[in-house]
Design a protein around this motif. Structure first.
Motif, PDB file in Angstrom:
ATOM      1  N   GLN A 186       0.830  -1.205   0.000  1.00 18.73           N
ATOM      2  CA  GLN A 186       0.000   0.000   0.000  1.00 18.73           C
ATOM      3  C   GLN A 186       0.864   1.254   0.000  1.00 18.73           C
ATOM      4  O   GLN A 186       0.519   2.250  -0.647  1.00 18.73           O
ATOM      5  N   ARG A 187       2.003   1.227   0.721  1.00 18.13           N
ATOM      6  CA  ARG A 187       2.902   2.383   0.697  1.00 18.13           C
ATOM      7  C   ARG A 187       3.478   2.583  -0.704  1.00 18.13           C
ATOM      8  O   ARG A 187       3.556   3.712  -1.195  1.00 18.13           O
ATOM      9  N   GLN A 188       3.879   1.471  -1.337  1.00 20.24           N
ATOM     10  CA  GLN A 188       4.376   1.577  -2.720  1.00 20.24           C
ATOM     11  C   GLN A 188       3.301   2.157  -3.632  1.00 20.24           C
ATOM     12  O   GLN A 188       3.585   2.978  -4.507  1.00 20.24           O
ATOM     13  N   THR A 242       1.253   6.253  -7.137  1.00 25.75           N
ATOM     14  CA  THR A 242       0.099   7.061  -7.539  1.00 25.75           C
ATOM     15  C   THR A 242       0.446   8.548  -7.542  1.00 25.75           C
ATOM     16  O   THR A 242       0.108   9.280  -8.473  1.00 25.75           O
ATOM     17  N   GLN A 243       1.146   8.995  -6.487  1.00 23.15           N
ATOM     18  CA  GLN A 243       1.527  10.410  -6.414  1.00 23.15           C
ATOM     19  C   GLN A 243       2.489  10.780  -7.541  1.00 23.15           C
ATOM     20  O   GLN A 243       2.324  11.817  -8.195  1.00 23.15           O
ATOM     21  N   ALA A 264      -4.328   8.602 -15.782  1.00 21.49           N
ATOM     22  CA  ALA A 264      -4.336   7.184 -16.138  1.00 21.49           C
ATOM     23  C   ALA A 264      -5.707   6.589 -15.896  1.00 21.49           C
ATOM     24  O   ALA A 264      -6.378   6.907 -14.904  1.00 21.49           O
ATOM     25  N   ALA A 265      -6.142   5.733 -16.809  1.00 26.19           N
ATOM     26  CA  ALA A 265      -7.447   5.081 -16.683  1.00 26.19           C
ATOM     27  C   ALA A 265      -7.318   3.866 -15.791  1.00 26.19           C
ATOM     28  O   ALA A 265      -7.267   2.730 -16.234  1.00 26.19           O
ATOM     29  N   LEU A 266      -7.228   4.123 -14.466  1.00 21.41           N
ATOM     30  CA  LEU A 266      -7.076   3.040 -13.498  1.00 21.41           C
ATOM     31  C   LEU A 266      -8.258   3.023 -12.559  1.00 21.41           C
ATOM     32  O   LEU A 266      -8.933   4.031 -12.349  1.00 21.41           O
ATOM     33  N   GLU A 267      -8.506   1.852 -11.970  1.00 20.28           N
ATOM     34  CA  GLU A 267      -9.632   1.725 -11.049  1.00 20.28           C
ATOM     35  C   GLU A 267      -9.322   2.502  -9.773  1.00 20.28           C
ATOM     36  O   GLU A 267      -8.222   2.426  -9.229  1.00 20.28           O
ATOM     37  N   PRO A 268     -10.307   3.258  -9.233  1.00 21.57           N
ATOM     38  CA  PRO A 268     -10.077   3.999  -7.999  1.00 21.57           C
ATOM     39  C   PRO A 268     -10.009   3.066  -6.811  1.00 21.57           C
ATOM     40  O   PRO A 268     -10.571   1.972  -6.828  1.00 21.57           O
ATOM     41  N   SER A 320       0.972  -2.972 -10.662  1.00 26.86           N
ATOM     42  CA  SER A 320       1.378  -3.320 -12.028  1.00 26.86           C
ATOM     43  C   SER A 320       0.799  -2.327 -13.031  1.00 26.86           C
ATOM     44  O   SER A 320       1.484  -1.900 -13.965  1.00 26.86           O
ATOM     45  N   LEU A 321      -0.461  -1.933 -12.829  1.00 24.15           N
ATOM     46  CA  LEU A 321      -1.079  -0.955 -13.724  1.00 24.15           C
ATOM     47  C   LEU A 321      -0.384   0.398 -13.617  1.00 24.15           C
ATOM     48  O   LEU A 321      -0.165   1.081 -14.628  1.00 24.15           O
ATOM     49  N   ARG A 322      -0.032   0.793 -12.393  1.00 23.21           N
ATOM     50  CA  ARG A 322       0.671   2.072 -12.206  1.00 23.21           C
ATOM     51  C   ARG A 322       2.029   2.037 -12.898  1.00 23.21           C
ATOM     52  O   ARG A 322       2.460   3.024 -13.511  1.00 23.21           O
TER      53      ARG A 322
END
Length: 289
Positions: free
Chosen positions: A84-86, A91-92, A106-110, A141-143
């Motif tokens: 979660q920290r990663q 994300t930031q 980015a089109a990622l799930e919230p 992986s998506l990030r």
């Protein structure tokens, strides 16, 4: 038997003295009942001892399973916290870089937060932790894919910037601009496909962008000509040189010396005829100075 008595004779091996034991019927019955109760009690005690041993073994197994499960849950919890920290850092960084690069988000799930009291068994909690870890790993992986996309975009932008002509090819003053002009030789109206920059013979001529030399030879009208192909459709022409310092196939960088000013070819004095072409079409070099 008639008088309700039983006589038991005990005869030793030496047969010297015979012993008689007289038992009444009631006494014999009591003895039989006592033996039955004794064997029953011994059997029950043996069964109870076996059952207790099984219960103790099962209890020890459950205790060890609980300890192992507790250790596994702590390890999974630590792994989830680390992931979660990663995720927060990625994300930031992703958001900041996309803002700087002027890219769409980015089109990622919230990450929707939910909560509530514990409702699952310990085994189900372990399974839930594992599922959450798998979900966070997928999000990470998506990030990372998003950051690879950003990196590729920025690399393309950097390559495009390096390949786009910028600045003057030499120090001097512009004596003729881009467009229709009177020919200095015939006086007829004719298209001038570049700009002329006058300066002293031997002044260095530099490449205005990164690229590969596609021509380095004397050409009618242009004199000693250097053409650099920059990619992305860009080409630059440097004509009327007195000397050429590169050869075909050389990779050059912006600012690298490629020739020396001269007055070869159709020229009235020492200068550089500088052209910028985009997809083989001459464009005004003023836009790139």
């Amino acid at each position: 038997m008639a008088n309700g008595k039983f006589t038991i004779l005990v005869i030793p091996e030496d047969a010297q003295q015979v012993r008689r034991v007289v038992l009444r019927r009631g006494t014999l019955r009591l003895a039989v009942v006592a033996l039955f109760l004794l064997f029953g009690a011994l059997g029950f005690m043996s069964w109870d001892l076996t059952r207790n041993r099984a219960d103790i073994g099962e209890l020890e197994w459950l205790r060890q399973a609980h300890v192992s499960q507790d250790v596994a849950m702590r390890e999974l919890s630590r792994e989830l916290e680390s992931l979660q920290r990663q995720m927060v850092v990625l994300t930031q960084n992703d958001a900041k870089v996309r803002v700087l690069a002027e890219l769409t988000p980015a089109a990622l799930e919230p990450d929707n937060g939910v909560g509530g009291p514990a409702e699952n068994s310990p085994m189900e909690e372990v399974s839930d932790l594992q599922r959450e870890i798998d979900r966070v790993r997928e999000a990470i992986s998506l990030r990372r894919d998003s950051q690879e996309q950003i990196r590729g975009f920025l690399n393309d932008q950097s390559s495009l910037l390096a390949a786009t002509p910028l600045g003057r090819p030499t120090n001097g003053w512009i004596t003729s601009g881009f467009g229709i002009r009177n020919s200095p030789f015939s006086g007829a109206r004719k298209m001038h496909e570049g700009i002329d920059i006058a300066c002293r013979t031997g002044t260095p001529v530099i490449a205005t962008a990164d690229g590969i030399v596609s021509r380095a030879q004397s050409v009618e009208g242009y004199g000693k000509l250097v053409v650099v192909d920059h990619g992305y459709g860009y080409q630059t022409f440097y004509a009327h040189n007195s000397r050429i310092h590169v050869k075909v196939g050389d990779r050059v960088r912006r600012g690298q010396k490629i020739a020396a000013v001269g007055s070869t070819g159709s020229s009235t004095g020492p200068h550089v005829h500088y052209e910028v072409r985009l997809n083989q079409v001459p464009v005004n070099p003023y836009k790139f100075l």
